[in-house]
Write an enzyme that holds these catalytic residues in place. Structure first.
Site, PDB file in Angstrom:
ATOM      1  N   GLU A  69      27.832  32.586  10.511  1.00 31.69           N
ATOM      2  CA  GLU A  69      27.937  31.161  10.794  1.00 31.69           C
ATOM      3  C   GLU A  69      26.758  30.676  11.613  1.00 31.69           C
ATOM      4  O   GLU A  69      26.272  29.560  11.436  1.00 31.69           O
ATOM      5  CB  GLU A  69      29.252  30.875  11.532  1.00 31.69           C
ATOM      6  CG  GLU A  69      29.711  29.443  11.396  1.00 31.69           C
ATOM      7  CD  GLU A  69      31.150  29.238  11.814  1.00 31.69           C
ATOM      8  OE1 GLU A  69      31.949  30.195  11.720  1.00 31.69           O
ATOM      9  OE2 GLU A  69      31.474  28.111  12.235  1.00 31.69           O
ATOM     10  N   GLU A 107      23.985  30.245   9.270  1.00 30.67           N
ATOM     11  CA  GLU A 107      24.211  29.020   8.502  1.00 30.67           C
ATOM     12  C   GLU A 107      23.803  27.801   9.312  1.00 30.67           C
ATOM     13  O   GLU A 107      23.166  26.881   8.796  1.00 30.67           O
ATOM     14  CB  GLU A 107      25.696  28.927   8.125  1.00 30.67           C
ATOM     15  CG  GLU A 107      26.013  27.739   7.221  1.00 30.67           C
ATOM     16  CD  GLU A 107      27.514  27.499   7.075  1.00 30.67           C
ATOM     17  OE1 GLU A 107      28.314  28.287   7.640  1.00 30.67           O
ATOM     18  OE2 GLU A 107      27.883  26.524   6.417  1.00 30.67           O
ATOM     19  N   CYS A 110      37.108  28.854  11.268  1.00 30.13           N
ATOM     20  CA  CYS A 110      37.965  30.041  11.385  1.00 30.13           C
ATOM     21  C   CYS A 110      39.420  29.703  11.658  1.00 30.13           C
ATOM     22  O   CYS A 110      40.284  30.581  11.612  1.00 30.13           O
ATOM     23  CB  CYS A 110      37.426  30.989  12.452  1.00 30.13           C
ATOM     24  SG  CYS A 110      36.964  30.161  13.959  1.00 30.13           S
ATOM     25  N   SER A 112      31.682  24.664   8.108  1.00 29.84           N
ATOM     26  CA  SER A 112      30.941  25.880   7.789  1.00 29.84           C
ATOM     27  C   SER A 112      31.545  26.541   6.569  1.00 29.84           C
ATOM     28  O   SER A 112      32.768  26.518   6.381  1.00 29.84           O
ATOM     29  CB  SER A 112      31.012  26.840   8.976  1.00 29.84           C
ATOM     30  OG  SER A 112      30.694  28.145   8.565  1.00 29.84           O
ATOM     31  N   LYS A 130      47.603  31.546   9.188  1.00 33.00           N
ATOM     32  CA  LYS A 130      46.904  32.650   8.512  1.00 33.00           C
ATOM     33  C   LYS A 130      47.689  33.123   7.292  1.00 33.00           C
ATOM     34  O   LYS A 130      47.120  33.682   6.354  1.00 33.00           O
ATOM     35  CB  LYS A 130      46.694  33.828   9.468  1.00 33.00           C
ATOM     36  CG  LYS A 130      45.696  33.572  10.605  1.00 33.00           C
ATOM     37  CD  LYS A 130      44.275  33.646  10.146  1.00 33.00           C
ATOM     38  CE  LYS A 130      43.298  33.327  11.263  1.00 33.00           C
ATOM     39  NZ  LYS A 130      41.968  32.959  10.744  1.00 33.00           N
ATOM     40  N   GLU A 168      46.486  30.942   4.743  1.00 29.60           N
ATOM     41  CA  GLU A 168      45.071  31.215   4.470  1.00 29.60           C
ATOM     42  C   GLU A 168      44.888  32.427   3.563  1.00 29.60           C
ATOM     43  O   GLU A 168      44.117  32.396   2.615  1.00 29.60           O
ATOM     44  CB  GLU A 168      44.321  31.443   5.789  1.00 29.60           C
ATOM     45  CG  GLU A 168      42.809  31.570   5.608  1.00 29.60           C
ATOM     46  CD  GLU A 168      42.094  31.937   6.903  1.00 29.60           C
ATOM     47  OE1 GLU A 168      42.650  32.733   7.685  1.00 29.60           O
ATOM     48  OE2 GLU A 168      40.987  31.435   7.123  1.00 29.60           O
ATOM     49  N   GLU A 226      41.273  31.088  -3.554  1.00 30.07           N
ATOM     50  CA  GLU A 226      39.855  31.464  -3.549  1.00 30.07           C
ATOM     51  C   GLU A 226      39.557  32.669  -2.657  1.00 30.07           C
ATOM     52  O   GLU A 226      38.430  33.157  -2.614  1.00 30.07           O
ATOM     53  CB  GLU A 226      38.991  30.267  -3.120  1.00 30.07           C
ATOM     54  CG  GLU A 226      39.258  29.760  -1.719  1.00 30.07           C
ATOM     55  CD  GLU A 226      40.353  28.709  -1.646  1.00 30.07           C
ATOM     56  OE1 GLU A 226      41.158  28.614  -2.610  1.00 30.07           O
ATOM     57  OE2 GLU A 226      40.427  27.999  -0.623  1.00 30.07           O
ATOM     58  N   CYS A 255      43.521  29.984  19.898  1.00 26.82           N
ATOM     59  CA  CYS A 255      44.411  30.926  19.211  1.00 26.82           C
ATOM     60  C   CYS A 255      45.442  31.550  20.140  1.00 26.82           C
ATOM     61  O   CYS A 255      46.530  31.928  19.696  1.00 26.82           O
ATOM     62  CB  CYS A 255      43.593  32.046  18.573  1.00 26.82           C
ATOM     63  SG  CYS A 255      42.296  31.404  17.515  1.00 26.82           S
TER      64      CYS A 255
END
Lengths: 640, 396, 172
Positions: free
Chosen positions: A310, A313, A337, A357, A396, A399, A404, A567
């Site tokens: 990241e 990036e 994230c 990102s 999560k 996720e 994908e 988190c």
């Protein structure tokens, strides 16, 4: 400049705190008054509620709908007390003291009222305690015990009335257990400003519902699970996949690996009765092996990997924007994230998706690496690998099931476990976690740095990124700018934070990035502007500020976390939650970071080895893009 | 529509505009003091001293204040506000204007219950007429700096919106759920601004007091309940309708006037009031004895009091907003208890439990609805045990 | 069912939001206007209103479901509300209720197959001296007898027009 400081609470008035504004100067005459609770006197600023005063005096008043994080409701009536001169009992959580009053908290009238209220709640609650995930951690159970309930005065629910909503990967709703405390409503509308849950209908037909009572998966729920953390009963829980994981562990053909994130380590002790703030990282490694996991890995490894990807990036976007003057390089760059945050922006600000990102989250990156590099290296067929992650997060679970997220040809992550679920699995295994001997993580992914650990706290991703960017670009040690490499301006619990780093000198381009940029001269003299937001209400304010051309629109990089506290306050963490509990978990995380020898992601030897041996075209190269980067779906907020 | 002009002598005789002009001729403080001397208490049922409400509102800081007229008349057996709005709307609007003058408000809202939507056009017409006559709008009555206008907002079928904070919630676009009090609407009301919420009848009396003087009002009624009251009387009587009587009239006296002597019981104060048995007909209808917002329902000797209790409890179970535990669940439990009594299978032990629950509801509910919904149940159980216990269930 | 073309609905809502204010205080009058015009408040309407007022659709839904006179579900063109509170009960509302059910062929709570009538209970309509009382949309009928029911229903059928609010002009 847009006014982003104006606070506008969106919760209904009836569940807002109608506070009497305390005078600015609490020393002024008339700014304080005396309250007498159970015979004990206390001087308080006017506007203090009876409950606040009682807590200061150490007088216990039981509550149910009250929650430290949320606005005041005053609906359960459990906290009622007698106020001298008033015929009716008053809710202590909602009664602001504006003149001297005498309060009694446990008179016969009060005790009888509380007992009646508990009996009424029990008469509508489908209590299947022994089969409920909140058995032994339920506020209704606790109240029933405290008030000596020994029979169902007003009857009891024999059979469930409503079907459970199990449509979502992350959050399950069982309205048979709802006590209508409205904490979930206040969490979703007022705290998170997502707005999925609300009370509907009237009287005894009142029910907490989604829009048109649609399944959660069909509305704009972002899966953050903050509602689960605040629900006093088992009405809201996470989707439990522990049976599937046990089956995988018991299947001799399966190679079951687990990666553990920093926040569950800081929180799991609470599942075993410890005070918040005791990290049991290495005890947990032992427990996991004894339970039957074949390998125990450290998510911090892939957190370091995420920083490299990241961070690269970001530098490439900056290059595109500043040197090539390419307008398609969307700045500021948003972190990606937090899957709750990702779904939030997909629903509510899909036009800003280009800013997000493309890097996957540490969990997902790890999964991709395990099913390719690790599988190859150890000669295991990826179809036999069951990759489990231990996360503080409810989102999560959504996720890892995104279509994908299977770039290797296999699902990156098969199951995402919450801290609470693991707590259950550990005790099922007859293990008392605090007594476990410590053991280390497994190689090749057992090496992590302190930067990976701090991902668990709000500001942690930003700090980890800045540590690397400062060293890699400026060619100096972070300790030269920030003592002990603790970048304190991005730490803390303020909802939106901002920090600047002046790049007054630059160093050589490190080997890892040499093929991407010729030098760092184009950054010399620039000021790197960073933002941090936690909780989606603050995320929203930042996004609105960016749209209006405010301070945050000038940032280059912004860290967004869906959950208040980051988190460590995630929707999968132990219940209950409060600002104090989250602060203690943060302390544990930052202490763990400070104890690490290596504290910068780019110095992680395992990460360096991964780029040398596997991701040979470097960060953001072709192979990285294939396995470690992803795309998003513009979902919009319209509910079909 | 039926006219009750001959019953409502005072309203018929008072010139609303004279009352308002008298007020505008005084200083604001003088208007407040006139209302105080009259001893007027709210006519919606709660009986809060009107002057105290207005004084608190006038004293509250803030440039934007509101006068709200509570026309959400929903208490069973109450229909006097409907008649007042239909036949004497000027008295009400003049009262609102006087209130605005006294407390310093520039905006007024008439919250009209959805069930009275057929009155809206008529009321909008009255407002338009008053604007043209410079009795609403800018510089009212030629008074520089006194601007006030009134908007009509409709309810949508919720009895609980008659509670002042629930009414304000409804105006703000929320579910009609009462707020935590304190703070009170007089300093934190509509849009968190100082707001006075007054009943239709109260405002009409204000105009009469301003026209005829506080002393006149003071001279009628009892020690703690001054003045005249409009009653809406229905049930087993020869001549149901609206009547004007002095506060303090006894139940027996009232029954005589409407042809209801021989009644078994009288429900005073609607479903949230008290059921008075014949043995207590010498009691006075006043705040210090048996209060009412105007509803008087008379039950003849043949009426089944348990069916009456059932009707009232069904009403509350349906109308409860559902916020607070004691009201939301308690009303259901009391209703279930009545079903058990109807079927003749309620033990004395459980009946006592329900009465205790009723007392808790009266103490611990968040608003007046839950605090008074057990009243009918408790008074009927108390006074009509012989009718209630040990019944043989009806065969369908 | 009345026209619910989404474009027309959006324009209608937008006009009302401009009239009553694009903040939450305008919610009730906007909902009442949509209810009056379309006899129900659809999913699309609720989301459109939420968007314009900058609140969440589920909050609009929570408000609509709270009030008896606001409906998400489609209702008949004429909503009959018979008072069931004690004074009307004592004057014989039970027999009127039975007769309406017979004449319409539906029980309380349901809508006739032709979509014309929805039959519902109401609580005290404030006509206690002239009961049994009943509302048909905004219009009130008093001293209703089982016999009169048929006349009232016929009257509705005869004056049936596409626009519910026009019906209100009929009676004094």
């Amino acid at each position: 400049m847009a006014d982003t400081t104006k606070e506008k609470s969106r919760a209904p008035k009836s569940v807002q705190a109608h506070k009497i504004t305390p005078p600015a100067d609490s020393g002024a005459i008339g700014a304080q008054t005396t309250v007498t609770i159970d015979g004990k006197d206390l001087k308080v600023p006017i506007g203090t509620t009876i409950l606040e005063a009682a807590r200061q005096l150490g007088v216990r008043i039981p509550t149910l709908c009250y929650h430290d994080d949320l606005c005041i409701a005053g609906v359960c009536r459990v906290c009622v007390v007698e106020v001298e001169g008033q015929r009716t009992l008053q809710a202590s959580c909602a009664y602001p003291i504006s003149q001297p009053i005498k309060v009694w908290t446990h008179t016969q009238k009060v005790r009888r009222a509380r007992r009646h209220i508990i009996d009424l709640l029990l008469s509508e609650h489908y209590g299947e305690c022994y089969a409920c995930p909140r058995n032994n951690n339920c506020e209704l159970q606790a109240l029933a015990k405290e008030y000596g309930v020994d029979y169902f005065r007003f009857g009891h629910v024999e059979a469930p009335k409503y079907e459970k909503d199990e449509s979502s990967y992350s959050v399950m709703r069982d309205m048979n257990k709802c006590v209508l405390c409205r904490r979930c409503v206040r969490t979703c509308i007022d705290l998170q400003e997502v707005g999925v849950l609300e009370v509907t209908n009237r009287g005894a037909a009142s029910k907490v519902e989604t829009f048109e009572d649609k399944p959660l998966a069909d509305v704009v729920c972002i899966n953050c699970g903050q509602c689960i953390n605040r629900c006093p009963t088992g009405a809201l829980t996470e989707k439990d996949f522990t049976d599937d994981i046990w089956a995988a562990i018991e299947d001799p053909t399966k190679h079951v690996v687990v990666q553990t994130a920093p926040s569950p380590r800081a929180g799991i002790g609470e599942c075993f009765g410890l005070e918040p703030g005791h990290a049991l990282t290495f005890e947990m490694n032992t427990a996991l092996r004894r339970m039957g996991f074949d390998m125990v890995f450290d998510t911090n490894f892939s957190a370091d990997l995420t920083i490299i990807e990241e961070g690269t990036e970001l530098l490439l976007r900056l290059y595109k924007a500043l040197v090539e003057k390419d307008e398609s390089a969307a700045l500021p760059q948003f972190t990606s994230c937090s899957p709750g945050w990702v779904k939030y922006i997909e629903h509510f600000y899909p036009e800003m998706l280009p800013n997000v990102s493309s890097a996957k989250s540490p969990q997902q990156m790890f999964g991709a690496v395990i099913k390719t590099y690790y599988a190859e290296k150890h000669g295991i067929d990826p179809k036999d690998i069951v990759s489990v992650s231990l996360m503080p997060c409810a989102a999560k679970k959504f996720e890892c099931n995104r279509p994908e997220m299977a770039d290797s040809g296999f699902k990156d992550i098969d199951y995402a476990l919450t801290t609470r679920e693991l707590g259950k699995m550990i005790s099922e295994s007859g293990i008392y976690l605090p007594d476990m001997p410590k053991s280390d993580f497994d190689d090749p992914f057992g090496t992590a740095t302190g930067s990976g650990v701090i991902f668990g706290a709000t500001g942690g991703v930003m700090e980890a990124a800045l540590r690397s960017v400062i060293e890699l670009v400026m060619g100096i040690k972070v300790e030269d700018l920030f003592e002990h490499a603790d970048i304190t301006p991005v730490r803390g619990v303020e909802g939106m934070r901002y920090a600047e780093v002046k790049i007054d000198r630059v160093g050589p381009v490190p080997d890892l990035l040499k093929h991407l940029v010729p030098d760092w001269e184009w950054l010399k003299g620039a000021t790197l502007k960073a933002g941090v937001a936690h909780g989606t209400a603050n995320a929203k304010r930042v996004l609105e500020d960016i749209k209006a051309g405010g301070k945050f629109s000038q940032c280059h990089f912004i860290e967004f976390m869906a959950c208040p506290g980051g988190c460590l306050g995630g929707g999968g963490q132990p219940i209950p939650t409060s600002p104090e509990i989250r602060a203690k978990r943060a302390e544990a995380i930052y202490s763990e970071d400070a104890a690490y020898e290596v504290r910068k992601s780019h110095e992680n030897p395992a990460v360096i080895e991964l780029y040398e041996k596997f991701l040979t075209d470097g960060p953001c190269g072709h192979k990285s893009h294939k396995l470690l980067h992803t795309g998003y779906t513009a979902r919009g907020k319209y509910i079909p | 529509m039926i006219s009750y002009d001959d019953h409502l002598m005072t309203f018929t005789s008072v010139d609303a505009d004279a009352g308002l002009k008298a007020a505008l001729g005084k200083k604001r403080a003088e208007v407040l003091s006139e209302v105080e001397h009259s001893g007027l208490k709210g006519r919606g049922g709660a009986g809060f001293p009107t002057s105290m409400k207005w004084n608190l509102c006038a004293a509250a800081t803030g440039a934007e204040k509101f006068v709200v007229c509570n026309a959400d008349e929903g208490e069973p057996g109450t229909f006097k506000d409907r008649v007042i709005l239909a036949d004497y709307p000027d008295l009400v609007f003049a009262g609102m204007t006087a209130a605005a003058y006294a407390i310093g408000a520039i905006k007024g809202i008439l919250y009209l219950r959805g069930e009275y939507a057929y009155l809206r056009k008529h009321l909008e017409g009255v407002l338009a007429r008053r604007r043209e006559a410079n009795l609403l709008g800018e510089k009212i009555g030629g008074k520089d700096g006194f601007d006030f206008d009134i908007e009509i907002r409709m309810g949508s079928g919720a009895y609980v919106c008659g509670e002042e904070t629930a009414l304000i919630e409804s105006l703000e676009g929320y579910r009609g759920e009462p707020r935590n009090r304190p703070p009170f609407p007089v300093d934190t009301g509509f849009q968190s601004r100082p707001t006075t919420v007054n009943n239709v009848e109260t405002l009409a009396w204000v105009t009469c007091i301003l026209a005829k003087g506080a002393a006149w009002f003071q001279s009628i009624g009892t020690e703690k309940s001054k003045g005249l009251k409009i009653f809406s009387i229905s049930g087993d009587v020869e001549t149901p309708g609206v009547y004007e009587f002095p506060m303090g009239i006894t139940v027996a006296e009232l029954l005589e006037k409407v042809g209801g002597t021989g009644a078994k019981a009288v429900q005073i104060g609607g479903a949230s009031g008290h059921c008075i048995p014949a043995s207590q007909f010498d009691r006075a209808i006043a705040f210090e004895d048996v209060p009412t917002g105007g509803s008087i329902i008379v039950f003849g000797p043949e009426r089944d009091m348990l069916a009456v209790a059932e009707n009232f409890m069904e009403f509350f179970a349906e109308e409860s907003c559902g916020q607070c535990t004691p009201c939301r669940e308690g009303n259901e439990k009391l209703l279930e208890g009545i079903e058990l009594l109807k079927a003749g299978c309620c033990s004395m032990k459980y009946l006592r439990e329900l009465c205790a629950l009723g007392e808790t509801m009266q103490l611990a509910s968040k608003c007046g609805l839950g605090q008074s919904s057990p009243n009918a149940f408790l008074s009927i159980v108390e006074n009509f045990k012989d009718e209630i216990l040990g019944r043989t269930p009806e065969t369908v | 069912m009345l026209v619910t073309d989404s474009e027309q609905l959006r324009d209608f809502i937008r006009a009302k939001a401009d009239l009553y204010g694009r903040d939450r205080s305008g919610l009730m009058p906007i909902l009442q206007a949509v209810q009056e015009r379309y006899s129900r408040i659809t999913d699309l309407a609720m989301q459109e209103i939420a968007d314009l007022l900058d609140i969440h659709p589920v909050e609009v839904y929570g408000v609509v479901s709270f009030y008896s006179f606001l409906d998400c579900e489609p209702k008949g063109r004429f909503i009959i509300r018979l008072c069931r509170t004690i004074s009307c009960e004592m004057l014989g509302k039970e027999r009127v209720a039975r007769q309406i059910e017979n004449d319409l062929g539906v029980p309380f709570g349901e809508t006739t197959d032709d979509g014309l009538f929805t039959l519902e209970w109401a609580n005290c309509l404030g006509m206690c001296d002239q009961g049994p009382a009943m509302l048909v949309n905004d219009q009130v009928f008093t001293r209703v007898t089982p016999e009169k029911v048929q006349d009232i229903l016929e009257g509705c059928r005869k004056t049936f027009v596409a626009h519910v609010s026009q019906h209100r002009e009929e009676h004094a």
